[in-house]
Design an enzyme around this catalytic site. Structure first.
Site, mmCIF file in Angstrom:
data_model
loop_
_atom_site.group_PDB
_atom_site.id
_atom_site.type_symbol
_atom_site.label_atom_id
_atom_site.label_comp_id
_atom_site.label_asym_id
_atom_site.label_seq_id
_atom_site.Cartn_x
_atom_site.Cartn_y
_atom_site.Cartn_z
ATOM 1 N N ARG A 65 -21.543 -2.644 66.862
ATOM 2 C CA ARG A 65 -21.841 -1.030 66.305
ATOM 3 C C ARG A 65 -23.125 -1.011 65.555
ATOM 4 O O ARG A 65 -23.540 -0.130 65.403
ATOM 5 C CB ARG A 65 -20.596 -0.894 65.427
ATOM 6 N N ARG A 126 -14.518 12.640 87.441
ATOM 7 C CA ARG A 126 -14.708 10.871 87.090
ATOM 8 C C ARG A 126 -13.603 10.438 86.629
ATOM 9 O O ARG A 126 -13.735 9.044 86.727
ATOM 10 C CB ARG A 126 -15.899 11.151 85.848
ATOM 11 N N HIS A 148 -27.208 -12.159 66.700
ATOM 12 C CA HIS A 148 -25.894 -12.258 66.532
ATOM 13 C C HIS A 148 -25.043 -11.810 67.915
ATOM 14 O O HIS A 148 -24.121 -12.752 68.098
ATOM 15 C CB HIS A 148 -25.264 -11.078 65.554
ATOM 16 N N ARG A 153 -22.120 -13.650 72.815
ATOM 17 C CA ARG A 153 -21.937 -13.488 74.510
ATOM 18 C C ARG A 153 -22.563 -14.457 75.428
ATOM 19 O O ARG A 153 -22.568 -14.279 76.617
ATOM 20 C CB ARG A 153 -22.658 -12.114 74.614
#
Length: 169
Positions: A65, A126, A148, A153
């Site tokens: 975010r 869609r 971060h 990841r």
């Protein structure tokens, strides 16, 4: 001002050491900030990237975010031509699962175009597009957040398609 100089300028404010800024002082100063764990100055520089990935990886990526995202809209972008799909990691030519995946993608593409021909708007058509549908993303975040994101990841147990995308960055 480049990213390292922005970070140095902000970081030196904490130590009232702007007088130590030289043409080549930024890399060493930023390394020293990182070594000491003083990461707040890294928030004063950011980096933007353009990515093409699948909708499922996009859904994971947008969980970060602190980043900003501009994502290709399936609502407003009408895919009149051939729809691009991201090959899944399990894909191997001439194996049964891969052939079935190809069939499903071709079926989804034909179904999408059929719905458009019947007068549906892209925002309605869609709904049948799969997670493998390629999407274009522009993502921007500060350097501290990039560190971060990479720490999360690029580790073990991470969704492999996400790890591959992060390794490219």
């Amino acid at each position: 001002m480049d990213a390292l100089r922005q970070i140095e300028y902000a970081g030196r404010n904490c130590y009232r050491s702007h007088d130590k800024i030289t043409d080549d002082s930024a890399p060493a100063f930023v390394r020293s900030l990182i070594r000491r764990g003083h990461l707040a100055p890294l928030e004063f520089a950011d980096m933007s990237v353009e990515l093409v990935t699948s909708r499922d990886v996009m859904a994971e990526l947008t969980r970060h975010r602190l980043a900003s995202f501009c994502i290709e809209s399936q609502r407003y972008v009408c895919m009149n031509g051939e729809i691009a799909f991201i090959l899944p990691r399990f894909y191997h030519e001439s194996d049964e699962a891969s052939e079935f995946w190809e069939f499903c993608m071709a079926d989804a593409e034909q179904s999408y175009h059929f719905l458009l021909e019947k007068g549906l708007k892209p925002e309605d058509a869609r709904k049948i597009l799969p997670n493998s549908t390629a999407t274009h993303i522009v993502m921007k975040t500060n350097i501290r957040e990039w560190r971060h994101i990479f720490s999360l990841r690029l580790g073990k147990g991470v969704y492999p398609e996400m790890r591959e995308l992060m390794e490219l960055l």
